[in-house]
Scaffold this motif. Sequence first.
Motif, PDB file in Angstrom:
ATOM      1  N   UNK A   1       0.936  -1.242  -0.085  1.00 37.97           N
ATOM      2  CA  UNK A   1      -0.099  -0.146  -0.049  1.00 37.97           C
ATOM      3  C   UNK A   1       0.570   1.113   0.092  1.00 37.97           C
ATOM      4  N   UNK A   2       0.457   2.276  -0.686  1.00 34.68           N
ATOM      5  CA  UNK A   2       0.928   3.872  -0.740  1.00 34.68           C
ATOM      6  C   UNK A   2       0.279   4.538   0.115  1.00 34.68           C
ATOM      7  N   UNK A   3       0.945   5.951   0.010  1.00 36.04           N
ATOM      8  CA  UNK A   3       0.366   6.915   0.595  1.00 36.04           C
ATOM      9  C   UNK A   3      -0.112   8.040  -0.278  1.00 36.04           C
ATOM     10  N   UNK A   4      -1.079   8.713  -0.245  1.00 30.14           N
ATOM     11  CA  UNK A   4      -1.626   9.527  -1.274  1.00 30.14           C
ATOM     12  C   UNK A   4      -2.173  10.656  -0.558  1.00 30.14           C
ATOM     13  N   UNK A   5      -1.797  11.820  -0.680  1.00 29.96           N
ATOM     14  CA  UNK A   5      -2.490  12.960   0.067  1.00 29.96           C
ATOM     15  C   UNK A   5      -3.079  14.221  -1.059  1.00 29.96           C
ATOM     16  N   UNK A   6      -4.155  14.661  -0.640  1.00 34.73           N
ATOM     17  CA  UNK A   6      -5.015  15.468  -1.487  1.00 34.73           C
ATOM     18  C   UNK A   6      -5.128  16.767  -0.585  1.00 34.73           C
ATOM     19  N   UNK A   7      -4.847  17.796  -1.202  1.00 37.04           N
ATOM     20  CA  UNK A   7      -5.102  19.216  -0.717  1.00 37.04           C
ATOM     21  C   UNK A   7      -6.751  19.836  -1.245  1.00 37.04           C
ATOM     22  N   UNK A   8      -7.495  20.009  -0.255  1.00 36.57           N
ATOM     23  CA  UNK A   8      -8.636  20.442  -0.610  1.00 36.57           C
ATOM     24  C   UNK A   8      -9.034  21.884  -0.039  1.00 36.57           C
TER      25      UNK A   8
ATOM     26  N   UNK B   1      -7.600  10.321  12.494  1.00 34.04           N
ATOM     27  CA  UNK B   1      -7.099  11.579  12.675  1.00 34.04           C
ATOM     28  C   UNK B   1      -5.713  11.462  12.969  1.00 34.04           C
ATOM     29  N   UNK B   2      -4.867  10.600  12.365  1.00 32.37           N
ATOM     30  CA  UNK B   2      -3.621   9.917  12.527  1.00 32.37           C
ATOM     31  C   UNK B   2      -3.203   9.060  11.456  1.00 32.37           C
ATOM     32  N   UNK B   3      -1.915   9.010  11.017  1.00 32.92           N
ATOM     33  CA  UNK B   3      -1.576   8.390   9.963  1.00 32.92           C
ATOM     34  C   UNK B   3      -1.281   6.670  10.437  1.00 32.92           C
ATOM     35  N   UNK B   4      -1.348   6.582  11.839  1.00 34.02           N
ATOM     36  CA  UNK B   4      -0.928   5.347  12.221  1.00 34.02           C
ATOM     37  C   UNK B   4      -2.621   4.626  12.470  1.00 34.02           C
ATOM     38  N   UNK B   5      -3.599   5.261  12.057  1.00 30.42           N
ATOM     39  CA  UNK B   5      -5.146   4.899  11.999  1.00 30.42           C
ATOM     40  C   UNK B   5      -5.421   4.335  13.467  1.00 30.42           C
ATOM     41  N   UNK B   6      -5.003   5.199  14.422  1.00 30.80           N
ATOM     42  CA  UNK B   6      -5.580   5.006  15.900  1.00 30.80           C
ATOM     43  C   UNK B   6      -6.691   5.745  16.318  1.00 30.80           C
ATOM     44  N   UNK B   7      -6.680   7.108  15.681  1.00 30.77           N
ATOM     45  CA  UNK B   7      -7.880   7.965  16.186  1.00 30.77           C
ATOM     46  C   UNK B   7      -8.937   7.850  15.454  1.00 30.77           C
ATOM     47  N   UNK B   8      -9.816   6.831  15.598  1.00 30.82           N
ATOM     48  CA  UNK B   8     -10.981   6.388  14.844  1.00 30.82           C
ATOM     49  C   UNK B   8     -11.950   7.584  14.633  1.00 30.82           C
TER      50      UNK B   8
ATOM     51  N   UNK C   1      -7.394  10.785   7.260  1.00 28.84           N
ATOM     52  CA  UNK C   1      -6.916   9.701   6.779  1.00 28.84           C
ATOM     53  C   UNK C   1      -7.891   8.570   6.477  1.00 28.84           C
ATOM     54  N   UNK C   2      -8.066   7.658   5.590  1.00 29.62           N
ATOM     55  CA  UNK C   2      -8.947   6.690   5.537  1.00 29.62           C
ATOM     56  C   UNK C   2      -8.037   5.661   4.397  1.00 29.62           C
ATOM     57  N   UNK C   3      -8.583   4.494   4.396  1.00 33.92           N
ATOM     58  CA  UNK C   3      -8.171   3.587   3.768  1.00 33.92           C
ATOM     59  C   UNK C   3      -8.981   3.393   2.329  1.00 33.92           C
ATOM     60  N   UNK C   4      -8.435   3.008   1.394  1.00 28.83           N
ATOM     61  CA  UNK C   4      -9.209   2.655   0.007  1.00 28.83           C
ATOM     62  C   UNK C   4      -9.486   1.036   0.038  1.00 28.83           C
ATOM     63  N   UNK C   5     -10.213   0.700  -1.038  1.00 28.17           N
ATOM     64  CA  UNK C   5     -10.411  -0.764  -0.980  1.00 28.17           C
ATOM     65  C   UNK C   5      -9.053  -1.620  -1.330  1.00 28.17           C
ATOM     66  N   UNK C   6      -7.822  -0.947  -1.815  1.00 29.33           N
ATOM     67  CA  UNK C   6      -6.704  -1.712  -1.642  1.00 29.33           C
ATOM     68  C   UNK C   6      -5.798  -1.569  -0.826  1.00 29.33           C
ATOM     69  N   UNK C   7      -6.203  -0.904   0.426  1.00 28.65           N
ATOM     70  CA  UNK C   7      -5.485  -0.616   1.604  1.00 28.65           C
ATOM     71  C   UNK C   7      -4.716   0.473   1.485  1.00 28.65           C
ATOM     72  N   UNK C   8      -4.555   1.408   0.270  1.00 29.00           N
ATOM     73  CA  UNK C   8      -3.847   2.632   0.251  1.00 29.00           C
ATOM     74  C   UNK C   8      -4.267   3.570   1.346  1.00 29.00           C
ATOM     75  N   UNK C   9      -3.408   4.227   2.015  1.00 29.83           N
ATOM     76  CA  UNK C   9      -3.680   5.333   2.856  1.00 29.83           C
ATOM     77  C   UNK C   9      -3.975   6.676   2.195  1.00 29.83           C
ATOM     78  N   UNK C  10      -5.128   7.102   2.150  1.00 28.26           N
ATOM     79  CA  UNK C  10      -5.535   8.418   1.608  1.00 28.26           C
ATOM     80  C   UNK C  10      -5.549   9.457   2.627  1.00 28.26           C
TER      81      UNK C  10
END
Length: 128
Positions: free
Chosen positions: A58-65, A86-93, A109-118
Amino acid sequence: MTVELNHTIVPARDPQASAQFLAEILGLSVDPPVAHFTPVTLANQVSLDYDQLDDFEPHHYAFMLGDQEFDAALARIQHGGITHYGDPACQEIGQIYHSQHTKGRRGTYFRDPDGHLMELLTRGGTGS
């Protein structure tokens, strides 16, 4: 000529489904196929070219909105029952983060269907 990112390849088990997943969250559409790629083009004309692959890390992709786009995307995540963090370790649900270094910046942060960290984040202002 300036240097710009043109596209990046996103490995996916089902490129069409993964591209559609992200496009819906971002309020975008999936572009017509280019060769065997399923692209999603961002406002700055960088495309994420989804490509079929069965085995990948899995990769990480960040989007500026913008703030309004962030709020709309977050609402789509929540309405879709997608777990976000609320964190990249996916602890702050179910949380979003507020940057201490960039006043006003928010993100999640959220995971896509392939596990990529968005990651979705707003620009915010300068720190004080």
